[in-house]
Scaffold this motif. Sequence first.
Motif, PDB file in Angstrom:
ATOM      1  N   ALA A 121     -15.303  26.655  -5.250  1.00 37.15           N
ATOM      2  CA  ALA A 121     -16.406  26.661  -6.030  1.00 37.15           C
ATOM      3  C   ALA A 121     -17.573  24.860  -5.984  1.00 37.15           C
ATOM      4  O   ALA A 121     -17.170  23.924  -6.053  1.00 37.15           O
ATOM      5  CB  ALA A 121     -16.108  26.654  -7.531  1.00 37.15           C
ATOM      6  N   LYS A 122     -18.763  25.384  -6.245  1.00 35.29           N
ATOM      7  CA  LYS A 122     -19.145  24.841  -6.344  1.00 35.29           C
ATOM      8  C   LYS A 122     -21.031  24.666  -6.617  1.00 35.29           C
ATOM      9  O   LYS A 122     -21.506  25.849  -6.307  1.00 35.29           O
ATOM     10  CB  LYS A 122     -19.448  24.209  -4.497  1.00 35.29           C
ATOM     11  N   ARG A 123     -21.870  23.746  -7.000  1.00 32.79           N
ATOM     12  CA  ARG A 123     -22.985  24.299  -8.133  1.00 32.79           C
ATOM     13  C   ARG A 123     -23.678  22.722  -7.860  1.00 32.79           C
ATOM     14  O   ARG A 123     -23.626  21.616  -7.529  1.00 32.79           O
ATOM     15  CB  ARG A 123     -22.541  24.379  -8.990  1.00 32.79           C
ATOM     16  N   VAL A 124     -25.482  23.086  -7.644  1.00 28.16           N
ATOM     17  CA  VAL A 124     -25.629  22.157  -7.611  1.00 28.16           C
ATOM     18  C   VAL A 124     -27.095  22.088  -8.679  1.00 28.16           C
ATOM     19  O   VAL A 124     -27.607  23.175  -9.196  1.00 28.16           O
ATOM     20  CB  VAL A 124     -26.865  22.300  -5.660  1.00 28.16           C
ATOM     21  N   GLY A 125     -27.035  21.030  -9.335  1.00 28.95           N
ATOM     22  CA  GLY A 125     -28.211  20.908 -10.511  1.00 28.95           C
ATOM     23  C   GLY A 125     -28.805  19.950 -10.388  1.00 28.95           C
ATOM     24  O   GLY A 125     -28.950  19.210  -9.038  1.00 28.95           O
ATOM     25  N   ASN A 126     -30.089  19.713 -11.674  1.00 35.78           N
ATOM     26  CA  ASN A 126     -30.671  18.236 -11.726  1.00 35.78           C
ATOM     27  C   ASN A 126     -30.832  17.858 -12.758  1.00 35.78           C
ATOM     28  O   ASN A 126     -30.381  18.675 -13.566  1.00 35.78           O
ATOM     29  CB  ASN A 126     -32.893  19.008 -11.416  1.00 35.78           C
ATOM     30  N   VAL A 127     -31.027  16.558 -13.146  1.00 32.85           N
ATOM     31  CA  VAL A 127     -31.332  15.367 -14.141  1.00 32.85           C
ATOM     32  C   VAL A 127     -32.695  14.976 -13.956  1.00 32.85           C
ATOM     33  O   VAL A 127     -32.711  14.579 -13.429  1.00 32.85           O
ATOM     34  CB  VAL A 127     -30.271  14.500 -13.885  1.00 32.85           C
ATOM     35  N   ALA A 128     -33.139  15.238 -15.232  1.00 35.53           N
ATOM     36  CA  ALA A 128     -34.453  13.953 -14.766  1.00 35.53           C
ATOM     37  C   ALA A 128     -34.341  12.801 -15.756  1.00 35.53           C
ATOM     38  O   ALA A 128     -33.894  12.739 -17.215  1.00 35.53           O
ATOM     39  CB  ALA A 128     -35.486  14.929 -15.821  1.00 35.53           C
ATOM     40  N   VAL A 129     -34.689  11.953 -14.867  1.00 34.67           N
ATOM     41  CA  VAL A 129     -34.688  10.319 -15.438  1.00 34.67           C
ATOM     42  C   VAL A 129     -35.930  10.186 -15.927  1.00 34.67           C
ATOM     43  O   VAL A 129     -36.798  10.020 -14.683  1.00 34.67           O
ATOM     44  CB  VAL A 129     -34.085   9.470 -14.202  1.00 34.67           C
ATOM     45  N   GLN A 130     -35.895   9.467 -16.975  1.00 32.39           N
ATOM     46  CA  GLN A 130     -37.209   9.256 -17.543  1.00 32.39           C
ATOM     47  C   GLN A 130     -37.966   7.466 -17.445  1.00 32.39           C
ATOM     48  O   GLN A 130     -37.545   6.827 -19.072  1.00 32.39           O
ATOM     49  CB  GLN A 130     -37.868   9.922 -19.176  1.00 32.39           C
ATOM     50  N   PHE A 131     -38.039   7.397 -17.571  1.00 37.51           N
ATOM     51  CA  PHE A 131     -39.259   5.389 -17.271  1.00 37.51           C
ATOM     52  C   PHE A 131     -40.275   5.537 -18.196  1.00 37.51           C
ATOM     53  O   PHE A 131     -41.389   6.393 -17.855  1.00 37.51           O
ATOM     54  CB  PHE A 131     -39.259   5.202 -15.733  1.00 37.51           C
ATOM     55  N   ALA A 132     -39.897   5.067 -19.437  1.00 34.28           N
ATOM     56  CA  ALA A 132     -41.308   4.897 -19.923  1.00 34.28           C
ATOM     57  C   ALA A 132     -41.809   3.325 -19.536  1.00 34.28           C
ATOM     58  O   ALA A 132     -41.424   2.316 -17.982  1.00 34.28           O
ATOM     59  CB  ALA A 132     -40.899   4.079 -21.581  1.00 34.28           C
ATOM     60  N   ALA A 133     -43.197   3.222 -19.691  1.00 32.44           N
ATOM     61  CA  ALA A 133     -43.822   2.575 -19.332  1.00 32.44           C
ATOM     62  C   ALA A 133     -44.063   1.294 -19.658  1.00 32.44           C
ATOM     63  O   ALA A 133     -43.595   0.671 -20.148  1.00 32.44           O
ATOM     64  CB  ALA A 133     -45.223   3.027 -19.291  1.00 32.44           C
ATOM     65  N   GLY A 134     -43.936   0.528 -18.079  1.00 30.78           N
ATOM     66  CA  GLY A 134     -43.497  -1.168 -18.387  1.00 30.78           C
ATOM     67  C   GLY A 134     -42.175  -1.347 -17.676  1.00 30.78           C
ATOM     68  O   GLY A 134     -41.779  -2.117 -18.096  1.00 30.78           O
ATOM     69  N   GLU A 135     -41.149  -0.277 -17.823  1.00 34.19           N
ATOM     70  CA  GLU A 135     -39.919  -0.218 -17.452  1.00 34.19           C
ATOM     71  C   GLU A 135     -39.697   0.345 -16.445  1.00 34.19           C
ATOM     72  O   GLU A 135     -39.561   0.944 -15.968  1.00 34.19           O
ATOM     73  CB  GLU A 135     -38.931   0.797 -19.367  1.00 34.19           C
ATOM     74  N   GLY A 136     -38.736  -0.927 -16.341  1.00 30.90           N
ATOM     75  CA  GLY A 136     -38.229  -0.184 -14.758  1.00 30.90           C
ATOM     76  C   GLY A 136     -36.528  -0.053 -14.532  1.00 30.90           C
ATOM     77  O   GLY A 136     -35.586   0.474 -13.409  1.00 30.90           O
ATOM     78  N   ARG A 137     -35.865   0.408 -16.180  1.00 26.69           N
ATOM     79  CA  ARG A 137     -34.800   0.819 -16.447  1.00 26.69           C
ATOM     80  C   ARG A 137     -34.140   2.050 -17.093  1.00 26.69           C
ATOM     81  O   ARG A 137     -35.568   2.334 -17.737  1.00 26.69           O
ATOM     82  CB  ARG A 137     -34.028   0.272 -16.607  1.00 26.69           C
ATOM     83  N   ALA A 138     -33.912   2.750 -16.315  1.00 24.19           N
ATOM     84  CA  ALA A 138     -33.142   4.361 -17.528  1.00 24.19           C
ATOM     85  C   ALA A 138     -32.528   4.968 -17.528  1.00 24.19           C
ATOM     86  O   ALA A 138     -31.456   4.590 -16.422  1.00 24.19           O
ATOM     87  CB  ALA A 138     -34.816   5.290 -17.148  1.00 24.19           C
ATOM     88  N   GLN A 139     -32.344   5.903 -18.652  1.00 24.70           N
ATOM     89  CA  GLN A 139     -30.636   6.026 -18.211  1.00 24.70           C
ATOM     90  C   GLN A 139     -30.905   7.969 -18.208  1.00 24.70           C
ATOM     91  O   GLN A 139     -31.238   8.020 -19.652  1.00 24.70           O
ATOM     92  CB  GLN A 139     -29.783   5.482 -19.524  1.00 24.70           C
ATOM     93  N   THR A 140     -29.850   8.424 -18.107  1.00 20.41           N
ATOM     94  CA  THR A 140     -29.523  10.051 -18.423  1.00 20.41           C
ATOM     95  C   THR A 140     -28.078  10.247 -18.584  1.00 20.41           C
ATOM     96  O   THR A 140     -27.443   9.623 -17.832  1.00 20.41           O
ATOM     97  CB  THR A 140     -30.332  11.231 -18.127  1.00 20.41           C
ATOM     98  N   SER A 141     -27.865  11.805 -18.907  1.00 15.08           N
ATOM     99  CA  SER A 141     -26.677  12.685 -18.621  1.00 15.08           C
ATOM    100  C   SER A 141     -26.770  13.856 -18.888  1.00 15.08           C
ATOM    101  O   SER A 141     -28.004  13.809 -18.231  1.00 15.08           O
ATOM    102  CB  SER A 141     -25.685  11.988 -19.773  1.00 15.08           C
ATOM    103  N   GLY A 142     -25.536  14.090 -17.953  1.00 13.58           N
ATOM    104  CA  GLY A 142     -25.695  15.653 -17.200  1.00 13.58           C
ATOM    105  C   GLY A 142     -24.238  16.207 -18.572  1.00 13.58           C
ATOM    106  O   GLY A 142     -23.445  15.166 -18.260  1.00 13.58           O
ATOM    107  N   GLN A 143     -23.358  16.828 -17.917  1.00 10.97           N
ATOM    108  CA  GLN A 143     -22.891  18.053 -18.555  1.00 10.97           C
ATOM    109  C   GLN A 143     -22.055  19.006 -17.706  1.00 10.97           C
ATOM    110  O   GLN A 143     -23.327  19.677 -17.381  1.00 10.97           O
ATOM    111  CB  GLN A 143     -22.949  18.283 -19.683  1.00 10.97           C
ATOM    112  N   VAL A 144     -21.184  19.712 -17.181  1.00  2.00           N
ATOM    113  CA  VAL A 144     -20.838  20.936 -16.509  1.00  2.00           C
ATOM    114  C   VAL A 144     -19.897  21.281 -17.466  1.00  2.00           C
ATOM    115  O   VAL A 144     -18.606  20.278 -17.658  1.00  2.00           O
ATOM    116  CB  VAL A 144     -20.216  20.147 -15.360  1.00  2.00           C
ATOM    117  N   THR A 145     -19.631  22.339 -17.166  1.00  2.00           N
ATOM    118  CA  THR A 145     -17.941  23.009 -17.777  1.00  2.00           C
ATOM    119  C   THR A 145     -17.338  24.054 -16.712  1.00  2.00           C
ATOM    120  O   THR A 145     -18.203  24.800 -16.673  1.00  2.00           O
ATOM    121  CB  THR A 145     -18.186  24.046 -18.947  1.00  2.00           C
TER     122      THR A 145
END
Length: 212
Positions: A121-145
């Motif tokens: 089995a294989k699936r492809v998805g997307n995660v969106a990373v949100q950078f705030a103005a003036g910030e060079g780093r960002a973090q997000t998370s994903g989940q799969v079942t």
Amino acid sequence: MMFRKLAVPILVLALVGGCSRRGELVTGGISAVRSACPSVAVAAQTGDITLFDPVTSRDASAIDVTATLTNVRSTCAEGPTEIVTTVTFDVLARRTRTDAARSVTLPYYVAVLRGGSQVTAKRVGNVAVQFAAGEGRAQTSGQVTSSVNTAAATLPEAVRERLTRRRRPGDEDAAVDPLADPEIRAQVLNSTFETIVGFQLTADQLKYNATR
């Protein structure tokens, strides 16, 4: 094989195969518990992604965004008819230009391997990373079942008996590893499953990761 790209970061994999039931392998007084849950890991060369601007450049000065898929964790619930595994992961990203707020969408995949090589089995998805103005780093998370059919993944009783039978000194096969039997080894391998995750990379991106 074609895989559908999903627009949400939560995926469900319905599998016809899966992992073996819990079994205790006893040899020479040493027991090893074999979990019914698949092992979970980041696939080699797919844990990082680099975006360039312009996209055709591979110069260090053209690096736009880099991201790493990390902190992969899993929980597993074993039931009489199915085994459900939930995998979570973090995406840590950096960007070069930090003037304005920006959203960057990164594709990732989740696959289940049987016997170390067969993709069930294989699936492809997307995660969106949100950078705030003036910030060079960002973090997000994903989940799969993933949901695994327990009955389809169970070793034949004869194989389980060979693996779990207690052997005593003096027995004819006391010093013989049952996994030395190609048929037994194949049965065990066929019931061994892994869940792997990583960024869904293009051929050029894979080449870049392998040669950088």
